[in-house]
Design a protein around this motif. Sequence first.
Motif, PDB file in Angstrom:
ATOM      1  N   SER A  52      60.318  29.258  41.237  1.00 13.79           N
ATOM      2  CA  SER A  52      59.924  29.695  42.542  1.00 13.79           C
ATOM      3  C   SER A  52      60.389  31.524  42.500  1.00 13.79           C
ATOM      4  O   SER A  52      61.152  31.576  41.584  1.00 13.79           O
ATOM      5  CB  SER A  52      60.881  29.224  43.654  1.00 13.79           C
ATOM      6  OG  SER A  52      60.724  29.786  44.805  1.00 13.79           O
ATOM      7  N   ASN A  53      59.191  32.081  42.882  1.00 14.30           N
ATOM      8  CA  ASN A  53      59.562  33.753  42.836  1.00 14.30           C
ATOM      9  C   ASN A  53      59.375  34.231  44.388  1.00 14.30           C
ATOM     10  O   ASN A  53      58.639  33.941  45.182  1.00 14.30           O
ATOM     11  CB  ASN A  53      58.191  34.156  42.103  1.00 14.30           C
ATOM     12  CG  ASN A  53      58.286  33.554  40.846  1.00 14.30           C
ATOM     13  OD1 ASN A  53      58.907  34.032  39.978  1.00 14.30           O
ATOM     14  ND2 ASN A  53      57.276  32.893  40.401  1.00 14.30           N
ATOM     15  N   PHE A  64      53.862  31.166  41.951  1.00 10.91           N
ATOM     16  CA  PHE A  64      53.465  32.272  41.185  1.00 10.91           C
ATOM     17  C   PHE A  64      53.193  33.592  42.062  1.00 10.91           C
ATOM     18  O   PHE A  64      52.551  33.280  43.075  1.00 10.91           O
ATOM     19  CB  PHE A  64      52.091  31.822  40.594  1.00 10.91           C
ATOM     20  CG  PHE A  64      51.492  32.853  39.627  1.00 10.91           C
ATOM     21  CD1 PHE A  64      52.066  33.213  38.323  1.00 10.91           C
ATOM     22  CD2 PHE A  64      50.770  33.367  40.151  1.00 10.91           C
ATOM     23  CE1 PHE A  64      51.624  34.113  37.411  1.00 10.91           C
ATOM     24  CE2 PHE A  64      50.011  34.718  39.227  1.00 10.91           C
ATOM     25  CZ  PHE A  64      50.410  34.703  38.006  1.00 10.91           C
ATOM     26  N   VAL A  65      53.555  34.716  41.716  1.00 10.64           N
ATOM     27  CA  VAL A  65      53.376  35.887  42.337  1.00 10.64           C
ATOM     28  C   VAL A  65      52.543  36.856  41.327  1.00 10.64           C
ATOM     29  O   VAL A  65      53.119  36.917  40.248  1.00 10.64           O
ATOM     30  CB  VAL A  65      54.478  36.677  43.026  1.00 10.64           C
ATOM     31  CG1 VAL A  65      54.111  37.803  43.534  1.00 10.64           C
ATOM     32  CG2 VAL A  65      55.206  35.579  44.090  1.00 10.64           C
ATOM     33  N   TRP A  66      51.519  37.413  41.859  1.00  7.97           N
ATOM     34  CA  TRP A  66      50.757  38.485  40.935  1.00  7.97           C
ATOM     35  C   TRP A  66      50.451  39.738  41.539  1.00  7.97           C
ATOM     36  O   TRP A  66      49.901  39.556  42.701  1.00  7.97           O
ATOM     37  CB  TRP A  66      49.832  37.662  40.200  1.00  7.97           C
ATOM     38  CG  TRP A  66      48.425  38.487  39.662  1.00  7.97           C
ATOM     39  CD1 TRP A  66      48.915  39.200  38.464  1.00  7.97           C
ATOM     40  CD2 TRP A  66      47.039  38.645  39.729  1.00  7.97           C
ATOM     41  NE1 TRP A  66      47.472  39.954  37.989  1.00  7.97           N
ATOM     42  CE2 TRP A  66      46.667  39.388  38.906  1.00  7.97           C
ATOM     43  CE3 TRP A  66      46.454  37.708  40.697  1.00  7.97           C
ATOM     44  CZ2 TRP A  66      45.121  39.622  38.934  1.00  7.97           C
ATOM     45  CZ3 TRP A  66      44.907  38.272  40.657  1.00  7.97           C
ATOM     46  CH2 TRP A  66      44.291  39.082  40.025  1.00  7.97           C
ATOM     47  N   LYS A  67      50.677  40.726  41.037  1.00  8.94           N
ATOM     48  CA  LYS A  67      50.076  41.966  41.356  1.00  8.94           C
ATOM     49  C   LYS A  67      48.897  42.632  40.601  1.00  8.94           C
ATOM     50  O   LYS A  67      48.967  42.838  39.390  1.00  8.94           O
ATOM     51  CB  LYS A  67      51.423  42.925  41.353  1.00  8.94           C
ATOM     52  CG  LYS A  67      50.921  44.421  42.094  1.00  8.94           C
ATOM     53  CD  LYS A  67      52.100  45.129  42.586  1.00  8.94           C
ATOM     54  CE  LYS A  67      51.894  46.431  43.485  1.00  8.94           C
ATOM     55  NZ  LYS A  67      53.052  47.036  43.749  1.00  8.94           N
ATOM     56  N   SER A  75      49.302  38.964  45.167  1.00  7.66           N
ATOM     57  CA  SER A  75      48.852  37.605  45.568  1.00  7.66           C
ATOM     58  C   SER A  75      49.671  36.497  45.158  1.00  7.66           C
ATOM     59  O   SER A  75      50.687  36.781  44.521  1.00  7.66           O
ATOM     60  CB  SER A  75      47.672  37.730  44.736  1.00  7.66           C
ATOM     61  OG  SER A  75      46.479  38.477  44.890  1.00  7.66           O
ATOM     62  N   SER A  76      49.663  35.497  45.639  1.00  7.54           N
ATOM     63  CA  SER A  76      50.635  34.393  45.360  1.00  7.54           C
ATOM     64  C   SER A  76      49.805  33.028  45.463  1.00  7.54           C
ATOM     65  O   SER A  76      48.736  33.057  45.819  1.00  7.54           O
ATOM     66  CB  SER A  76      51.658  34.219  46.616  1.00  7.54           C
ATOM     67  OG  SER A  76      51.217  34.033  47.693  1.00  7.54           O
ATOM     68  N   CYS A 102      46.607  29.359  47.550  1.00 13.64           N
ATOM     69  CA  CYS A 102      46.462  30.661  47.023  1.00 13.64           C
ATOM     70  C   CYS A 102      46.352  31.691  48.137  1.00 13.64           C
ATOM     71  O   CYS A 102      45.306  31.373  48.865  1.00 13.64           O
ATOM     72  CB  CYS A 102      45.419  30.701  46.150  1.00 13.64           C
ATOM     73  SG  CYS A 102      45.579  29.634  44.630  1.00 13.64           S
ATOM     74  N   ARG A 103      47.063  32.806  48.070  1.00 10.82           N
ATOM     75  CA  ARG A 103      46.698  33.963  48.992  1.00 10.82           C
ATOM     76  C   ARG A 103      46.472  35.233  48.164  1.00 10.82           C
ATOM     77  O   ARG A 103      47.319  35.737  47.365  1.00 10.82           O
ATOM     78  CB  ARG A 103      47.969  33.996  49.706  1.00 10.82           C
ATOM     79  CG  ARG A 103      48.543  32.910  50.556  1.00 10.82           C
ATOM     80  CD  ARG A 103      48.089  32.851  51.670  1.00 10.82           C
ATOM     81  NE  ARG A 103      48.103  31.522  52.070  1.00 10.82           N
ATOM     82  CZ  ARG A 103      49.084  31.160  53.385  1.00 10.82           C
ATOM     83  NH1 ARG A 103      49.401  32.411  54.034  1.00 10.82           N
ATOM     84  NH2 ARG A 103      49.246  29.948  53.845  1.00 10.82           N
ATOM     85  N   GLY A 104      45.332  35.616  48.487  1.00  9.34           N
ATOM     86  CA  GLY A 104      44.891  36.995  47.583  1.00  9.34           C
ATOM     87  C   GLY A 104      44.403  36.754  46.375  1.00  9.34           C
ATOM     88  O   GLY A 104      43.918  37.613  45.507  1.00  9.34           O
TER      89      GLY A 104
END
Length: 161
Positions: A52-53, A64-67, A75-76, A102-104
């Motif tokens: 969890s992030n 998962f979180v990604w920039k 995005s997540s 998924c978001r973004g």
Amino acid sequence: MYALTLTAELNGVTNLRPKDTADSPFWYTFTVQCTSCRETHGNPISVSRFESNELSGSRGEANFVWKCKNCKRESSCSIKTTPKAYEQNEPPKQQPIIEFDCRGMEFTSFSPEGEWLVDGLESNTKFEGIDSLTEGEWYDYDEKAGDEVSIKDLKWDIKRA
């Protein structure tokens, strides 16, 4: 929502599933693309349902979180279901394995890296430690059934759910 689906030819085995427990988490490996600028992440990413992030600027969390390096948008991805076993069918039919919110970002491809499990169709023999699905096939021998068993013609797809 996205669903990871599988179509495969299972011979003498059923219930193909990832080994995915809190003690031994499965890392679902994907190629991802930003939905804002369409930039593809340079490396495959891995998501576990047991990780969890925190989302920045929010009290929410995601697996998962990604920039994005290109547009800087965050995005997540969150895993929404536990993995479902792929059951043997004649002829093989497409079945969902797991669902993601998924978001973004969106997934563009999947790599079945990690440990998989199957059960003997007639014998109920437990086959563990299958880690060669990235090669597209697996063969073994079922002592109880007295016959060869296999997984072939794997086709992974990512569908909008």
